[in-house]
Design a protein around this motif. Structure first.
Motif, PDB file in Angstrom:
ATOM      1  N   VAL A 178      14.154  52.373  41.173  1.00 49.28           N
ATOM      2  CA  VAL A 178      15.588  52.245  41.443  1.00 49.28           C
ATOM      3  C   VAL A 178      16.327  52.428  40.125  1.00 49.28           C
ATOM      4  N   ASP A 179      17.353  53.260  40.120  1.00 48.22           N
ATOM      5  CA  ASP A 179      18.091  53.538  38.889  1.00 48.22           C
ATOM      6  C   ASP A 179      18.962  52.347  38.512  1.00 48.22           C
ATOM      7  N   ARG A 180      18.404  51.483  37.673  1.00 52.00           N
ATOM      8  CA  ARG A 180      19.143  50.340  37.160  1.00 52.00           C
ATOM      9  C   ARG A 180      18.496  49.905  35.850  1.00 52.00           C
ATOM     10  N   ASP A 181      19.276  49.815  34.792  1.00 51.07           N
ATOM     11  CA  ASP A 181      18.782  49.325  33.516  1.00 51.07           C
ATOM     12  C   ASP A 181      19.924  48.643  32.782  1.00 51.07           C
ATOM     13  N   LYS A 182      19.651  48.123  31.601  1.00 51.62           N
ATOM     14  CA  LYS A 182      20.666  47.348  30.886  1.00 51.62           C
ATOM     15  C   LYS A 182      21.853  48.211  30.461  1.00 51.62           C
ATOM     16  N   GLY A 183      21.591  49.465  30.166  1.00 53.24           N
ATOM     17  CA  GLY A 183      22.698  50.360  29.830  1.00 53.24           C
ATOM     18  C   GLY A 183      23.641  50.557  31.002  1.00 53.24           C
ATOM     19  N   MET A 184      23.096  50.707  32.191  1.00 49.42           N
ATOM     20  CA  MET A 184      23.927  50.869  33.377  1.00 49.42           C
ATOM     21  C   MET A 184      24.702  49.593  33.680  1.00 49.42           C
ATOM     22  N   VAL A 185      24.072  48.432  33.455  1.00 48.02           N
ATOM     23  CA  VAL A 185      24.779  47.164  33.648  1.00 48.02           C
ATOM     24  C   VAL A 185      26.003  47.101  32.742  1.00 48.02           C
ATOM     25  N   ILE A 186      25.814  47.430  31.457  1.00 46.72           N
ATOM     26  CA  ILE A 186      26.934  47.375  30.517  1.00 46.72           C
ATOM     27  C   ILE A 186      28.004  48.387  30.902  1.00 46.72           C
ATOM     28  N   GLY A 187      27.594  49.590  31.275  1.00 46.26           N
ATOM     29  CA  GLY A 187      28.557  50.604  31.669  1.00 46.26           C
ATOM     30  C   GLY A 187      29.452  50.151  32.804  1.00 46.26           C
ATOM     31  N   ASP A 188      28.884  49.397  33.739  1.00 48.56           N
ATOM     32  CA  ASP A 188      29.659  48.891  34.872  1.00 48.56           C
ATOM     33  C   ASP A 188      30.440  47.624  34.507  1.00 48.56           C
ATOM     34  N   ALA A 189      29.788  46.721  33.791  1.00 53.90           N
ATOM     35  CA  ALA A 189      30.359  45.385  33.599  1.00 53.90           C
ATOM     36  C   ALA A 189      31.443  45.328  32.535  1.00 53.90           C
ATOM     37  N   VAL A 190      31.461  46.285  31.615  1.00 52.63           N
ATOM     38  CA  VAL A 190      32.451  46.204  30.539  1.00 52.63           C
ATOM     39  C   VAL A 190      33.863  46.427  31.083  1.00 52.63           C
ATOM     40  N   GLY A 191      33.970  47.194  32.153  1.00 48.69           N
ATOM     41  CA  GLY A 191      35.229  47.353  32.874  1.00 48.69           C
ATOM     42  C   GLY A 191      36.402  47.707  31.989  1.00 48.69           C
ATOM     43  N   THR A 192      37.467  46.922  32.086  1.00 49.08           N
ATOM     44  CA  THR A 192      38.687  47.178  31.310  1.00 49.08           C
ATOM     45  C   THR A 192      38.793  46.262  30.100  1.00 49.08           C
ATOM     46  N   ALA A 193      37.684  45.650  29.699  1.00 50.85           N
ATOM     47  CA  ALA A 193      37.712  44.767  28.532  1.00 50.85           C
ATOM     48  C   ALA A 193      38.183  45.527  27.296  1.00 50.85           C
ATOM     49  N   GLY A 194      38.825  44.805  26.411  1.00 53.44           N
ATOM     50  CA  GLY A 194      39.283  45.429  25.176  1.00 53.44           C
ATOM     51  C   GLY A 194      38.286  45.301  24.054  1.00 53.44           C
ATOM     52  N   CYS A 195      37.210  44.538  24.308  1.00 53.79           N
ATOM     53  CA  CYS A 195      36.222  44.253  23.270  1.00 53.79           C
ATOM     54  C   CYS A 195      34.950  43.777  23.948  1.00 53.79           C
ATOM     55  N   ALA A 196      33.802  44.087  23.368  1.00 55.37           N
ATOM     56  CA  ALA A 196      32.535  43.549  23.873  1.00 55.37           C
ATOM     57  C   ALA A 196      31.511  43.518  22.746  1.00 55.37           C
TER      58      ALA A 196
END
Length: 264
Positions: A178-196
């Motif tokens: 299944v295509d899911r890894d930590k990079g994909m999590v960050i790509g989705d979860a960072v959203g509209t944040a101004g900093c991470a």
């Protein structure tokens, strides 16, 4: 290559964005020392208190781990609004919400159980089999002489069953295709944040670093920081991909405590 950056510069740039900042943390080897028995691992001293304080300052705290969400929830029960991404993102929960499983992974639960049972029967004594419902981790930390045997067995099983393999610190993890890894999590979860910020110690965390940098490249106003936690096994590669390196999970507790004062 990571850009030159000091911790002081990074926190200074974060101050004005603190209420729009997400702090992402790996668990094992980052917030907690890696142990011989995965079930007994706990966060380093000072880590929980510092994260709990930071949760009241930044937009979100998120844990991104190979551990199941239920394990993570028990570790961070005192932080009511933490986001938990388990099994490399195959599971997630937000705050007090329910655990959500990636639908494409669910049909693989029986295969993972059968694989764990087979591993316990076929691998030599000294190999530790960790069943996580949607993955199976084969550890050889207490028996490093078994590295080749365990990794060869795991690779062969993955190829036969159409599964995927994630290597780590004296462990090989077998996962659904299944295509899911930590990079994909960050790509989705960072959203509209101004900093991470992302804190990690192993090769799977390098994908998270890359996702954070990609987001920064696409959003000039976004500020991202990649932090490696040093170790003798995979630390060189992770540090080479990071902006900052911290010596250990224990040192990270001190670092985060200092951050509480910097952002307060």
């Amino acid at each position: 290559m990571a850009r030159p950056l000091t911790a002081e510069q990074a926190w200074r740039a974060t101050i004005d964005r603190a209420d729009r900042c997400v702090l992402f943390f790996d668990f094992d080897g980052t917030l907690a020392p890696v142990g011989d028995d995965p079930t007994s691992v706990q966060p380093a001293p000072k880590v929980l208190a510092a994260i709990e304080s930071l949760a009241g300052v930044v937009q979100r705290i998120a844990i991104v781990s190979a551990r199941p969400v239920d394990f993570l929830r028990a570790q961070f029960a005192t932080i009511s609004e933490v986001d938990l991404y388990g099994l490399y993102g195959l599971e997630h929960s937000h705050g007090s919400g329910p655990t959500v499983t990636e639908p494409a992974a669910l049909p693989w639960v029986p295969a993972m159980q059968e694989l764990a049972d087979r591993a316990r029967a076929e691998l030599p004594a000294g190999a530790l089999v960790e069943y996580k419902r949607l993955s199976v981790a084969l550890h050889y930390r207490t028996a490093p002489e078994l590295a080749e045997t365990v990794e060869s067995w795991g690779q062969a099983q993955a190829e036969q069953l159409g599964l995927r393999v994630q290597s780590g610190r004296m462990v090989i993890e077998i996962k659904p295709p299944v295509d899911r890894d930590k990079g994909m999590v960050i790509g989705d979860a960072v959203g509209t944040a101004g900093c991470a910020w992302y804190f990690g110690d192993d090769v799977s965390d390098i994908k998270a670093f890359a996702a954070l940098r990609a987001h920064a490249s696409a959003n000039p106003d976004f500020f991202g920081v990649c932090v490696a936690v040093a170790n003798a096994e995979t630390g060189h590669d992770v540090s080479a991909a990071a902006d900052l390196t911290i010596d250990s999970p224990e040192a990270l507790g001190d670092f985060l405590t200092s951050a509480v004062h910097a952002l307060d």
